[in-house]
Design a protein around this motif. Structure first.
Motif, short mmCIF file in Angstrom:
data_model
loop_
_atom_site.label_atom_id
_atom_site.label_comp_id
_atom_site.label_asym_id
_atom_site.label_seq_id
_atom_site.Cartn_x
_atom_site.Cartn_y
_atom_site.Cartn_z
N GLN A 98 0.83 -1.20 0.00
CA GLN A 98 0.00 0.00 0.00
C GLN A 98 0.87 1.26 0.00
OE1 GLN A 98 -3.81 0.62 0.13
NE2 GLN A 98 -2.52 2.15 -0.83
N LEU A 99 1.92 1.24 0.80
CA LEU A 99 2.82 2.38 0.88
C LEU A 99 3.48 2.65 -0.47
CD1 LEU A 99 4.15 4.51 2.72
CD2 LEU A 99 5.96 2.85 3.18
N LYS A 100 3.93 1.59 -1.14
CA LYS A 100 4.60 1.76 -2.43
C LYS A 100 3.63 2.25 -3.50
CE LYS A 100 8.74 -0.93 -1.86
NZ LYS A 100 9.69 -1.90 -2.46
N GLU A 101 2.38 1.82 -3.39
CA GLU A 101 1.37 2.31 -4.33
C GLU A 101 1.16 3.80 -4.14
OE1 GLU A 101 -3.40 1.93 -4.79
OE2 GLU A 101 -2.32 0.01 -4.83
N TRP A 102 1.08 4.25 -2.89
CA TRP A 102 0.92 5.68 -2.61
C TRP A 102 2.13 6.46 -3.09
CZ3 TRP A 102 -0.94 4.72 3.08
CH2 TRP A 102 -2.32 4.45 3.08
N MET A 103 3.31 5.89 -2.93
CA MET A 103 4.53 6.56 -3.39
C MET A 103 4.51 6.75 -4.90
SD MET A 103 7.55 4.82 -1.10
CE MET A 103 8.85 5.73 -1.92
N LEU A 104 4.01 5.75 -5.59
CA LEU A 104 3.98 5.80 -7.04
C LEU A 104 2.91 6.75 -7.56
CD1 LEU A 104 4.97 4.69 -9.79
CD2 LEU A 104 3.29 2.86 -9.53
N LEU A 105 1.70 6.63 -7.00
CA LEU A 105 0.56 7.38 -7.53
C LEU A 105 0.40 8.76 -6.90
CD1 LEU A 105 -2.12 4.52 -7.69
CD2 LEU A 105 -0.47 5.23 -9.43
N GLY A 106 1.00 8.98 -5.73
CA GLY A 106 0.85 10.25 -5.06
C GLY A 106 -0.55 10.51 -4.55
N TYR A 145 15.26 3.54 6.17
CA TYR A 145 16.38 4.39 5.75
C TYR A 145 16.54 4.36 4.23
CZ TYR A 145 21.15 5.98 4.97
OH TYR A 145 22.25 6.64 4.48
N ASN A 146 16.45 3.17 3.65
CA ASN A 146 16.59 3.04 2.19
C ASN A 146 15.43 3.70 1.45
OD1 ASN A 146 19.02 1.65 2.33
ND2 ASN A 146 18.01 -0.35 2.51
N LEU A 147 14.20 3.60 2.00
CA LEU A 147 13.05 4.27 1.39
C LEU A 147 13.25 5.78 1.40
CD1 LEU A 147 9.68 2.62 2.53
CD2 LEU A 147 10.67 2.68 0.25
N LYS A 148 13.70 6.31 2.54
CA LYS A 148 13.94 7.75 2.66
C LYS A 148 15.02 8.20 1.68
CE LYS A 148 12.74 8.83 7.49
NZ LYS A 148 12.40 10.26 7.41
N THR A 149 16.05 7.38 1.52
CA THR A 149 17.14 7.71 0.61
C THR A 149 16.64 7.76 -0.83
OG1 THR A 149 18.75 6.67 2.08
CG2 THR A 149 19.42 7.01 -0.21
N GLU A 150 15.80 6.80 -1.20
CA GLU A 150 15.22 6.78 -2.55
C GLU A 150 14.42 8.05 -2.81
OE1 GLU A 150 12.89 3.28 -2.92
OE2 GLU A 150 14.60 1.94 -3.18
N PHE A 186 13.62 7.20 -8.05
CA PHE A 186 13.31 5.95 -7.37
C PHE A 186 12.51 5.12 -8.38
CE2 PHE A 186 8.74 6.04 -6.07
CZ PHE A 186 8.41 7.22 -6.70
N TYR A 187 12.12 3.93 -7.96
CA TYR A 187 11.42 3.05 -8.89
C TYR A 187 10.18 3.75 -9.45
CZ TYR A 187 7.64 2.33 -5.59
OH TYR A 187 6.57 2.55 -4.77
N GLY A 188 9.93 3.52 -10.75
CA GLY A 188 8.72 4.05 -11.37
C GLY A 188 8.71 5.53 -11.66
N ARG A 189 9.87 6.18 -11.75
CA ARG A 189 9.88 7.62 -11.97
C ARG A 189 9.21 8.01 -13.29
NH1 ARG A 189 15.15 11.57 -12.59
NH2 ARG A 189 13.99 13.49 -12.89
N GLY A 212 14.13 16.05 -10.54
CA GLY A 212 14.78 15.08 -9.67
C GLY A 212 14.41 15.13 -8.21
N TYR A 213 13.28 15.76 -7.90
CA TYR A 213 12.82 15.84 -6.51
C TYR A 213 11.50 15.11 -6.35
CZ TYR A 213 16.25 19.62 -6.34
OH TYR A 213 17.39 20.35 -6.44
N TYR A 214 11.18 14.79 -5.10
CA TYR A 214 9.90 14.15 -4.81
C TYR A 214 8.90 15.24 -4.42
CZ TYR A 214 6.74 10.44 -3.53
OH TYR A 214 5.66 9.59 -3.50
N PRO A 215 7.71 15.27 -5.05
CA PRO A 215 6.73 16.32 -4.71
C PRO A 215 6.27 16.21 -3.26
CG PRO A 215 6.11 15.15 -6.73
CD PRO A 215 7.20 14.35 -6.09
N GLU A 216 6.42 17.30 -2.51
CA GLU A 216 5.99 17.33 -1.11
C GLU A 216 4.57 17.88 -1.04
OE1 GLU A 216 8.82 19.47 1.27
OE2 GLU A 216 10.54 18.41 0.41
#
Length: 291
Positions: free
Chosen positions: A74-82, A105-110, A116-119, A169-173
């Protein structure tokens, strides 16, 4: 607050199913992030009967806490779809209380390093939403429905801003306009003009459609790259094949509008295949071989 919450998560940290625990505490800067609770406890697990499980707590001092147990999928789906940005915000800013094999830690780094995956997919998801909102907004404007046009162009600018952030190259906040003001001031200025201009609404919209058109067109190939790359796998596609493709499913709701836009931009062309009926053809789609 951590001491009070410790009994709520400590038992879970001994379970192999638990991947990580994060804490977000409310302060003056992040009230919107914590839903006005004093603390958010985010627990990530490998699997569970419910993809999301929530409990609310209050202590003797009347301080409140919200606990979220979220599965990895579920978390990875939210990360992908926003589609649940507050949870992504907790992951991004939360303090790690427990981390199995550095999973969190690895998720935060990505997220911070991005890609990260699926960009590419994430860019096309945003671009498809952008085109849908922009196209519908223009149709409302041409029909004289200016308030509806305003609503759609406002949303299209939001998707344009998110696309720009990803592209850089940034993640939308959650505070996307604060981000885009520094990354691409031109888009921020359009947003500001829409909200604060002294021009009447019709004139404001007219100018905005003209100004945003270039910003959208210049991003077409990059924004649609996920779909265009996928379409190169076959000579031609039916719309049903594309709609039911596993990877396209994330933006299938906006696919038809996106396809028509790509045809207009000559990145995709339609192919007519004879049916059994006289004068009726199947409409298929293929990548323009010149791109």
């Amino acid at each position: 607050m951590e001491d009070i919450l410790r009994p709520l998560y400590q038992e879970r940290t001994s379970q192999q199913n638990t991947l990580g625990v994060l804490l977000v505490e409310k302060n003056e800067q992040n009230r919107a992030f914590t839903e006005n609770f004093n603390a958010i406890l985010l627990i990530i697990v490998q699997e569970a009967e419910e993809a999301v499980f929530t409990k609310h707590y209050v202590d003797q001092r009347n301080e409140t806490a919200s606990m979220y147990i979220v599965t990895e999928n579920q978390l990875k789906e939210w990360m992908l779809l926003g589609t649940n940005r507050k949870v992504i915000e907790w992951l991004y800013h939360g303090r790690i209380l427990f981390d199995r094999n550095e999973y969190v830690y690895n998720l935060k780094t990505e997220m911070k390093e991005f890609p990260f995956y699926g960009r590419k997919m994430k860019m096309t998801i945003e671009f498809a939403k952008l085109i849908k909102r922009y196209t519908d907004g223009k149709a409302f404007f041409n029909d004289g429905h200016y308030l509806d046009a305003y609503n759609h162009i406002l949303h299209s600018l939001h998707h344009l801003a998110r696309l720009s952030i990803i592209e850089n190259g940034y993640y939308p906040e959650l505070t996307v306009w604060n981000q885009v003001r520094h990354i691409e001031p031109e888009i921020y200025k359009l947003y500001e003009e829409l909200l604060t201009s002294d021009e009447d609404l019709q004139k404001r919209l007219e100018l905005l459609f003209l100004a945003s058109e270039f910003l959208i067109h210049s991003r077409t190939e990059r924004g649609a790259e996920h779909l265009l790359s996928l379409m190169k796998e076959k000579e031609w596609w039916s719309i049903n094949e594309l709609l039911n493709h596993e990877e396209v499913s994330h933006y299938s709701v906006d696919l038809v509008t996106l396809m028509e836009y790509l045809i207009e931009r000559q990145l995709v062309r339609s192919v007519s295949i004879q049916t059994k009926g006289h004068g009726i053809f199947h409409r298929y789609y293929q990548i323009n071989k010149e791109i």
